[in-house]
Motif scaffolding. Structure first.
Motif, mmCIF file in Angstrom:
data_model
loop_
_atom_site.group_PDB
_atom_site.id
_atom_site.type_symbol
_atom_site.label_atom_id
_atom_site.label_comp_id
_atom_site.label_asym_id
_atom_site.label_seq_id
_atom_site.Cartn_x
_atom_site.Cartn_y
_atom_site.Cartn_z
ATOM 1 N N UNK A 47 31.775 33.627 62.451
ATOM 2 C CA UNK A 47 30.386 33.272 62.168
ATOM 3 C C UNK A 47 30.354 31.870 61.579
ATOM 4 N N UNK A 48 29.273 31.149 61.850
ATOM 5 C CA UNK A 48 29.123 29.777 61.360
ATOM 6 C C UNK A 48 27.826 29.655 60.579
ATOM 7 N N UNK A 49 27.924 29.085 59.394
ATOM 8 C CA UNK A 49 26.750 28.771 58.554
ATOM 9 C C UNK A 49 25.841 29.972 58.307
ATOM 10 N N UNK A 50 26.403 31.053 57.823
ATOM 11 C CA UNK A 50 25.567 32.235 57.559
ATOM 12 C C UNK A 50 24.669 31.969 56.359
ATOM 13 N N UNK A 51 23.422 32.387 56.485
ATOM 14 C CA UNK A 51 22.444 32.239 55.415
ATOM 15 C C UNK A 51 21.704 33.560 55.267
ATOM 16 N N UNK A 52 21.501 33.971 54.026
ATOM 17 C CA UNK A 52 20.833 35.243 53.761
ATOM 18 C C UNK A 52 19.545 35.031 52.976
ATOM 19 N N UNK A 53 18.538 35.826 53.327
ATOM 20 C CA UNK A 53 17.267 35.805 52.595
ATOM 21 C C UNK A 53 17.399 36.620 51.323
ATOM 22 N N UNK A 54 16.411 36.460 50.452
ATOM 23 C CA UNK A 54 16.318 37.313 49.274
ATOM 24 C C UNK A 54 15.826 38.687 49.716
ATOM 25 N N UNK A 55 16.148 39.722 48.960
ATOM 26 C CA UNK A 55 15.668 41.056 49.330
ATOM 27 C C UNK A 55 14.138 41.084 49.463
ATOM 28 N N UNK A 56 13.661 41.795 50.478
ATOM 29 C CA UNK A 56 12.223 41.965 50.687
ATOM 30 C C UNK A 56 11.894 43.454 50.606
ATOM 31 N N UNK A 57 10.704 43.736 50.100
ATOM 32 C CA UNK A 57 10.286 45.141 50.042
ATOM 33 C C UNK A 57 9.245 45.417 51.117
ATOM 34 N N UNK A 58 9.192 46.658 51.532
ATOM 35 C CA UNK A 58 8.283 47.152 52.578
ATOM 36 C C UNK A 58 7.988 46.096 53.644
ATOM 37 N N UNK A 59 8.901 45.984 54.564
ATOM 38 C CA UNK A 59 8.827 44.951 55.595
ATOM 39 C C UNK A 59 8.293 45.506 56.914
ATOM 40 N N UNK A 60 8.051 44.609 57.840
ATOM 41 C CA UNK A 60 7.618 45.008 59.177
ATOM 42 C C UNK A 60 8.729 45.733 59.930
ATOM 43 N N UNK A 61 9.928 45.728 59.378
ATOM 44 C CA UNK A 61 11.057 46.410 60.003
ATOM 45 C C UNK A 61 11.044 47.913 59.746
ATOM 46 N N UNK A 62 10.034 48.414 59.017
ATOM 47 C CA UNK A 62 9.957 49.797 58.602
ATOM 48 C C UNK A 62 11.061 50.125 57.598
ATOM 49 N N UNK A 63 11.281 49.200 56.675
ATOM 50 C CA UNK A 63 12.278 49.366 55.614
ATOM 51 C C UNK A 63 11.575 49.288 54.264
ATOM 52 N N UNK A 64 12.011 50.129 53.336
ATOM 53 C CA UNK A 64 11.501 50.015 51.971
ATOM 54 C C UNK A 64 12.023 48.729 51.345
ATOM 55 N N UNK A 65 13.206 48.340 51.768
ATOM 56 C CA UNK A 65 13.827 47.109 51.288
ATOM 57 C C UNK A 65 14.726 46.600 52.394
ATOM 58 N N UNK A 66 14.781 45.274 52.557
ATOM 59 C CA UNK A 66 15.685 44.712 53.577
ATOM 60 C C UNK A 66 16.200 43.360 53.139
ATOM 61 N N UNK A 67 17.365 43.034 53.650
ATOM 62 C CA UNK A 67 17.962 41.707 53.478
ATOM 63 C C UNK A 67 18.402 41.273 54.861
ATOM 64 N N UNK A 68 18.069 40.054 55.230
ATOM 65 C CA UNK A 68 18.417 39.513 56.546
ATOM 66 C C UNK A 68 19.366 38.344 56.379
ATOM 67 N N UNK A 69 20.440 38.337 57.146
ATOM 68 C CA UNK A 69 21.382 37.220 57.196
ATOM 69 C C UNK A 69 21.457 36.729 58.636
ATOM 70 N N UNK A 70 21.440 35.414 58.809
ATOM 71 C CA UNK A 70 21.515 34.827 60.152
ATOM 72 C C UNK A 70 22.625 33.810 60.187
ATOM 73 N N UNK A 71 23.289 33.712 61.342
ATOM 74 C CA UNK A 71 24.373 32.741 61.543
ATOM 75 C C UNK A 71 24.305 32.215 62.954
#
Length: 118
Positions: free
Chosen positions: A94-118
């Motif tokens: 993986x190259x240059x992975x970046x992660x968001x701060x935790x989010x609550x009740x997202x459009x992903x149907x999650x009570x909490x989620x963290x997204x990392x992209x690379x």
């Protein structure tokens, strides 16, 4: 009386649906494959300076707490999800992975989620 019977169903229904994003349960991955995926290195641009490599695609890993009783979303799980999906695309790092701060009740149907992209 019908409204009372339907209303509890409507409240509980969204929680019965799984996450609306691809989430791989790493406990279900065969051990050898899991070792390969989790050992995938993560680099930044400076580590690959003057080295030859190719970018296959952008990958995203999402850690999702879908049910209230599930463990909290973690950055580690989001990174491991990104590694798994990158491996599925044929990547070996993986190259240059970046992660968001935790989010609550997202459009992903999650009570909490963290997204990392690379």
């Amino acid at each position: 009386m019908r409204i009372i019977k339907v209303f509890p169903f409507l409240i509980l229904w969204p929680g019965c649906v799984g996450p609306l994003v691809p989430v791989k349960n790493m406990d279900e991955v065969p051990l050898q494959l899991k070792r390969e995926v989790l050992s995938m290195p993560i680099y930044n641009e400076s580590q690959l300076f003057q080295k030859q490599y190719s970018v296959i695609n952008i990958v995203e890993g999402i850690s999702c707490k879908n049910k209230t009783w599930e463990p909290a979303a973690t950055k580690t799980d989001a990174i491991n999800q990104a590694k798994y999906w990158a491996y599925e695309m044929g990547a070996d790092a993986l190259l240059n992975i970046q992660c968001d701060h935790p989010r609550s009740t997202t459009i992903y149907n999650c009570w909490e989620s963290i997204t990392c992209a690379a």
